[in-house]
Design a protein around this motif. Sequence first.
Motif, mmCIF file in Angstrom:
data_model
loop_
_atom_site.group_PDB
_atom_site.id
_atom_site.type_symbol
_atom_site.label_atom_id
_atom_site.label_comp_id
_atom_site.label_asym_id
_atom_site.label_seq_id
_atom_site.Cartn_x
_atom_site.Cartn_y
_atom_site.Cartn_z
ATOM 1 N N THR A 272 0.835 -1.205 0.000
ATOM 2 C CA THR A 272 0.000 0.000 0.000
ATOM 3 C C THR A 272 0.868 1.254 0.000
ATOM 4 N N ARG A 273 1.891 1.277 0.858
ATOM 5 C CA ARG A 273 2.799 2.431 0.924
ATOM 6 C C ARG A 273 3.494 2.653 -0.419
ATOM 7 N N PRO B 270 2.906 7.610 -9.450
ATOM 8 C CA PRO B 270 2.002 8.461 -10.232
ATOM 9 C C PRO B 270 0.763 7.662 -10.653
ATOM 10 N N GLY B 271 -0.373 8.287 -10.590
ATOM 11 C CA GLY B 271 -1.640 7.630 -10.886
ATOM 12 C C GLY B 271 -2.230 7.016 -9.632
ATOM 13 N N PHE B 272 -1.480 6.160 -8.993
ATOM 14 C CA PHE B 272 -1.947 5.540 -7.757
ATOM 15 C C PHE B 272 -2.043 6.561 -6.632
ATOM 16 N N ASP B 273 -1.263 7.637 -6.731
ATOM 17 C CA ASP B 273 -1.352 8.690 -5.712
ATOM 18 C C ASP B 273 -2.682 9.441 -5.778
ATOM 19 N N GLU B 274 -3.493 9.174 -6.785
ATOM 20 C CA GLU B 274 -4.824 9.762 -6.926
ATOM 21 C C GLU B 274 -5.903 8.933 -6.210
ATOM 22 N N LEU B 275 -5.541 7.725 -5.801
ATOM 23 C CA LEU B 275 -6.512 6.841 -5.154
ATOM 24 C C LEU B 275 -6.669 7.205 -3.679
ATOM 25 N N ASP B 276 -7.878 7.042 -3.162
ATOM 26 C CA ASP B 276 -8.073 7.268 -1.723
ATOM 27 C C ASP B 276 -7.599 6.022 -0.962
ATOM 28 N N GLU B 277 -7.614 6.106 0.347
ATOM 29 C CA GLU B 277 -7.073 5.035 1.191
ATOM 30 C C GLU B 277 -7.763 3.690 0.939
ATOM 31 N N ASN B 278 -9.090 3.712 0.819
ATOM 32 C CA ASN B 278 -9.822 2.467 0.565
ATOM 33 C C ASN B 278 -9.466 1.875 -0.794
ATOM 34 N N GLN B 279 -9.359 2.728 -1.812
ATOM 35 C CA GLN B 279 -9.011 2.253 -3.148
ATOM 36 C C GLN B 279 -7.588 1.688 -3.175
ATOM 37 N N LEU B 280 -6.668 2.324 -2.443
ATOM 38 C CA LEU B 280 -5.294 1.803 -2.356
ATOM 39 C C LEU B 280 -5.277 0.425 -1.707
ATOM 40 N N THR B 281 -6.093 0.246 -0.677
ATOM 41 C CA THR B 281 -6.165 -1.052 -0.001
ATOM 42 C C THR B 281 -6.712 -2.119 -0.946
#
Length: 175
Positions: free
Chosen positions: A8-9, A15-26
């Motif tokens: 997740t970290r 880039p791109g993934f830094d646009e996702l919120d915490e739930n989407q990253l999980t």
Amino acid sequence: MNELPEITRFLSGLPGFDELDENQLTVAARAIQIGYYKAGSQVLTIGDANTQLHIVRSGALELRNAEGDLVMRGAEGDVFGFPSLMNMTPLRNQSETIEDSLIYHLDGQVFADLRRRNDRFDTYFIRLLSDRLLSRPTPTKLHGAEGLAVKELITRPPVTIDATASVQEAARKMV
């Protein structure tokens, strides 16, 4: 060992993934499969179906087209395989690791779902796809001089000047 926080970290800094919120990253991190490839291993093969987005976690690889021309050299944080995934077409490039590499493979359905749910994430990959489609591969062969020795290309004797000559004299000789 629970690798989810580390994945997740890592994703959150891309880039791109830094646009996702915490739930989407999980969700993305949970859909990652991890592959280890020794240097010289093939990750993707031309003509195969692609069902994953591939992310270089460590190491390096090269993408080459059917002619063997270099399309991209990837290292930590680079993504590949997305053109065929987004267009639902067979792979047009092969990828081979040039170092021992750790590759994250994100499930294609999860990738598509994240794109549907997050416009900024989707826009990032659409732009990346557009850039990739507009770029030209780097030729790996010299056309016209292939197989010739340097002495065959030089048609005159070398130009020299005495080491004690002035800069002005050297400039005159060069002209």
